[in-house]
Motif scaffolding. Structure first.
Motif, mmCIF file in Angstrom:
data_model
loop_
_atom_site.group_PDB
_atom_site.id
_atom_site.type_symbol
_atom_site.label_atom_id
_atom_site.label_comp_id
_atom_site.label_asym_id
_atom_site.label_seq_id
_atom_site.Cartn_x
_atom_site.Cartn_y
_atom_site.Cartn_z
ATOM 1 N N TYR A 287 0.830 -1.205 0.000
ATOM 2 C CA TYR A 287 0.000 0.000 0.000
ATOM 3 C C TYR A 287 0.868 1.260 0.000
ATOM 4 O O TYR A 287 0.609 2.210 -0.748
ATOM 5 C CB TYR A 287 -0.923 0.011 1.216
ATOM 6 C CG TYR A 287 -1.596 1.348 1.422
ATOM 7 C CD1 TYR A 287 -2.339 1.939 0.396
ATOM 8 C CD2 TYR A 287 -1.456 2.047 2.614
ATOM 9 C CE1 TYR A 287 -2.941 3.173 0.561
ATOM 10 C CE2 TYR A 287 -2.055 3.274 2.784
ATOM 11 C CZ TYR A 287 -2.802 3.846 1.762
ATOM 12 O OH TYR A 287 -3.382 5.065 1.923
ATOM 13 N N ALA B 37 0.605 4.110 -2.771
ATOM 14 C CA ALA B 37 0.174 5.437 -2.341
ATOM 15 C C ALA B 37 1.204 6.501 -2.705
ATOM 16 O O ALA B 37 0.842 7.612 -3.121
ATOM 17 C CB ALA B 37 -0.078 5.437 -0.830
ATOM 18 N N ALA C 143 -6.045 3.089 -1.122
ATOM 19 C CA ALA C 143 -6.375 3.303 0.288
ATOM 20 C C ALA C 143 -7.558 2.455 0.717
ATOM 21 O O ALA C 143 -7.590 1.901 1.821
ATOM 22 C CB ALA C 143 -6.670 4.786 0.534
ATOM 23 N N ILE D 263 -8.384 9.445 3.926
ATOM 24 C CA ILE D 263 -7.122 8.732 3.713
ATOM 25 C C ILE D 263 -6.009 9.337 4.556
ATOM 26 O O ILE D 263 -5.277 8.641 5.252
ATOM 27 C CB ILE D 263 -6.742 8.752 2.219
ATOM 28 C CG1 ILE D 263 -7.830 8.032 1.406
ATOM 29 C CG2 ILE D 263 -5.380 8.105 1.994
ATOM 30 C CD1 ILE D 263 -7.708 8.230 -0.087
#
Length: 373
Positions: free
Chosen positions: A25, A29, A51, A91
């Motif tokens: 992740y 991201a 997310a 987020i």
């Protein structure tokens, strides 16, 4: 429209460990972060989707439900996660710590270190909803009264002078590696970026009051005990220009007095007398949507399982409807009159009463195997 698989979104396998999920992740991201892709809508949507995938897969309970039911576990009836469903403030407030100092230390909202105003998210509320089997099979819309925090009428906020509305205070320290910049939550406003200018006397220190609100909750057919559904924006409000928290709805299945649930299938124990088994009969069977009449052939054996197609529970993934399995039990009387005992004693050696299991008759263990397959 088919939703993208969360494991595919993060580029991991279904057996990935929590650490591998977190690492994947962070990589996605950073790749799609708005600061690196200014004005790129596609990158922003990929950022949100990564997310969302992390939000589900990083939580063991959410991940188990997703593995079993897919997106339907959260989407049916307008609940929970869907691509693009999380906004940027969600987020940054929930997962900002994962990025570390990748973008200059901390996030302040849209654009992270770019100076945007931070928006605090209100806390979530949790309720438990009891559902009888009839509601689980048919789906239901419930109206639930919820007590939640809301901004009091007449409250006025102003920009926090300490952080200039950022919600964070930047600090620069000298280290052996050079000057390091870090961001910490503003103590004056608690990270909201705003402070109270005036408020009514009944409001608390943050300008909030408790209020009752009736929330309409659409619960899809096929939910299971322990499943959690999310109603966005129906938790507690946040002060100032914050965004409301969510209402988390936990499903509690109420046990049916006669029907037992096993996944999408239902089970019903039918007891019949010895004469009924010998001569055959018709019986009314309890189902979720009313009684169903079935015919039992003469000479039916105890342990026989009759399958009523489509009389069970709908699949949450819309894969069809389960069945109602009727388990026939022949009841043997314990107290007989003298004449009744004489009748059976006379027939003890009668060939018609001698057990003659046919090859088509399955053993108990075969029936159990079939039931679970």
């Amino acid at each position: 429209m088919n939703k993208r698989d969360f494991y595919e979104v993060l580029g991991i396998s279904k057996s990935a460990t929590p650490e591998e999920i977190k690492k994947a992740y962070r990589k996605k991201a950073i790749e799609y972060h708005p600061d690196k892709n200014p004005g790129n809508k596609e990158a922003e949507e990929n950022f949100k989707l990564a997310a969302e995938a992390y939000e589900v897969l990083s939580d063991p309970n959410q991940r188990a439900k997703y593995d079993q039911y897919g997106h339907q576990a959260f989407e049916a009836g307008g609940f929970g996660h869907h691509p693009g469903g999380m906004n940027m403030d969600d987020i940054f407030s929930q997962f900002g710590d994962i990025f570390g100092s990748a973008f200059g230390g901390g996030f302040g909202g849209f654009g992270g270190g770019g100076g945007g105003q931070r928006r605090v998210k209100g806390s979530n509320l949790r309720i438990k909803v009891k559902m009888p089997l009839e509601e689980i099979v048919n789906g239901v819309e419930k109206k639930i009264k919820v007590k939640r925090k809301v901004v009091a009428p007449g409250v006025r906020y102003k920009t926090c002078p300490t952080c200039n509305g950022q919600g964070q205070v930047m600090r620069v320290t000298n280290t052996i590696l050079g000057r390091m910049q870090t961001a910490t939550t503003c103590n004056a406003c608690g990270g909201a970026g705003q402070i109270i200018e005036s408020k009514p006397k009944e409001a608390d220190a943050y300008g909030m009051i408790m209020a009752d609100e009736t929330v309409s909750i659409k619960i899809p057919a096929g939910v299971v005990d322990g499943m959690q559904l999310k109603v966005s924006g129906k938790g507690n409000d946040a002060p100032g220009n914050g965004i409301p928290g969510d209402l988390i709805v936990a499903i509690e299945e109420v046990e049916h007095p006669e029907l037992k649930r096993e996944g999408e299938n239902l089970h019903y124990d039918l007891y019949i007398s010895l004469p009924e088994a010998v001569l055959g009969c018709s019986k009314d069977i309890e189902s979720v949507n009313g009684k169903v009449r079935i015919k039992l052939e003469e000479g039916i054996q105890s342990g026989k399982i009759l399958r009523l197609k489509g009389k069970g529970v709908p699949s949450l993934n819309s894969y069809g409807v389960g069945d109602l399995l009727v388990h026939v039990n022949v009841w043997t009387p314990k107290n007989l009159s003298k004449d009744q005992k004489d009748f059976f004693e006379k027939n003890l050696s009668d060939v018609n009463f001698a057990p003659k299991p046919e090859k088509s008759e399955k053993s108990f263990f075969e029936k159990v195997k079939d039931m679970f397959s």
